[in-house]
Design an enzyme around this catalytic site. Structure first.
Site, PDB file in Angstrom:
ATOM      1  N   GLY A  66       0.738  -1.257   0.001  1.00 57.03           N
ATOM      2  CA  GLY A  66       0.104   0.051   0.048  1.00 57.03           C
ATOM      3  C   GLY A  66       0.763   1.375   0.033  1.00 57.03           C
ATOM      4  O   GLY A  66       0.251   2.262   0.048  1.00 57.03           O
ATOM      5  N   ASP A  67       2.099   0.932  -0.191  1.00 62.14           N
ATOM      6  CA  ASP A  67       3.128   2.335   0.134  1.00 62.14           C
ATOM      7  C   ASP A  67       4.324   1.928  -1.068  1.00 62.14           C
ATOM      8  O   ASP A  67       4.241   0.864  -1.729  1.00 62.14           O
ATOM      9  CB  ASP A  67       3.481   2.642   1.445  1.00 62.14           C
ATOM     10  N   ASP A  68       5.385   2.715  -0.937  1.00 58.39           N
ATOM     11  CA  ASP A  68       6.627   2.494  -1.688  1.00 58.39           C
ATOM     12  C   ASP A  68       6.906   0.969  -1.657  1.00 58.39           C
ATOM     13  O   ASP A  68       7.258   0.323  -0.285  1.00 58.39           O
ATOM     14  CB  ASP A  68       7.500   3.352  -1.452  1.00 58.39           C
ATOM     15  N   SER A  99       2.143  -1.510  -6.464  1.00 62.03           N
ATOM     16  CA  SER A  99       1.524  -0.379  -5.395  1.00 62.03           C
ATOM     17  C   SER A  99       0.705   0.603  -6.189  1.00 62.03           C
ATOM     18  O   SER A  99       1.268   1.550  -6.685  1.00 62.03           O
ATOM     19  CB  SER A  99       2.825   0.002  -4.684  1.00 62.03           C
TER      20      SER A  99
END
Length: 285
Positions: A66-68, A99
């Site tokens: 959900g992020d980098d 992502s």
């Protein structure tokens, strides 16, 4: 933290509540053959975050986040400036990333101790917000320089490249408004992307432009509902060659014969000479 000779391999990490792998103030690190799985709408579930680390190899990893997927860091505002320990001599290769709300590779936003000599190659990203993102802002200080990226294959992106000097969050109220980051020597080459909303969003800092940007041999196919202008550029300077769609005027085209101009180092780093050790365990009943 404060460790040397770290090896992490052949693990599957599922549903971490926050960052998954986060070495800090450490050296001689190999992260290999890792699968990281997080819901794509889960916040701050970064995959691998080198933080003020030197001599690190990240290779053959698969990350859904959900992020980098990989976020390179080195300390936040006045604290990172004071500690002054850069992340340097970092290799990222054969990464596959999904992502939708973040980047395959991010540098920052906590980069106040400096980031230098990052080498990324053979990167595949699918349904990912951006391929490479540099995040910084006034008050960060530090630097991001000597970044080399080649061989990216990207499918369904919002931005292929995103640089911002307007990342405004701070650790506290004590940050120095005169601490300006230095962003220079950013090299991208041999990139193929399809179904892209916008080729690049490049936003430096007024009075502190990002310089030495080089892009060559980039083929970006726009989505049917792409933005009207594929490039936005402010306070950035560099050169390009063999880039489609044509880049902004701040990145002038040097001609098709210059497609090899963006360098990628040919020397080996010390971490490449370290072989992954095999370990085993035995259960005693």
């Amino acid at each position: 933290m404060h460790s040397d000779k770290i090896q992490i391999s052949n693990l599957t990490l599922v549903n971490s509540p926050s960052w998954n792998i986060h070495p800090v103030y450490s050296s001689n690190i190999i992260v290999q053959g890792i699968t990281i799985l997080a819901p794509v709408k889960s916040p701050n579930t970064d995959g691998i975050n080198p933080d003020s680390c030197t001599n690190m190899r990240i290779e053959d990893n698969y990350i859904v986040s959900g992020d980098d997927c990989v976020a390179v860091k080195s300390g936040w505002d006045e604290y990172g400036i004071k500690y002054g320990m850069p992340t340097s001599h970092l290799i990222i290769r054969r990464l596959t990333c999904i992502s939708p709300y973040s980047a395959a590779i991010a540098l920052g936003s906590e980069m106040s101790g400096g980031i230098q000599d990052v080498r990324a190659e053979d990167i595949t990203a699918i349904n990912t917000e951006s391929g490479v993102r540099i995040k910084t802002g006034v008050g960060r200080g530090g630097f991001v320089k000597d970044v080399y990226v080649k061989g990216m294959t990207l499918h369904t992106m919002k931005w292929v490249f995103w640089m911002t000097g307007n990342y405004g969050s701070h650790a506290d109220t004590h940050w120095d408004p005169n601490a300006l980051p230095e962003i220079k020597g950013i090299n991208y080459r041999d990139v193929v992307a399809e179904n892209v909303s916008m080729a690049a969003r490049l936003e430096g800092i007024s009075g502190d432009p990002f310089t030495g940007i080089c892009m060559s041999n980039l083929t970006i196919s726009m989505a049917k509902k792409a933005k009207k202008y594929p490039w936005t550029c402010t306070d950035v300077y560099g050169i390009t060659s063999g880039v489609q769609p044509p880049p902004c005027q701040l990145l002038p085209d040097q001609g098709p014969e210059k497609t090899e101009m963006c360098t990628f180092p040919t020397d080996s780093l010390a971490i490449d000479n370290i072989e992954m050790q095999r370990c085993s365990y035995r259960l005693n009943y």
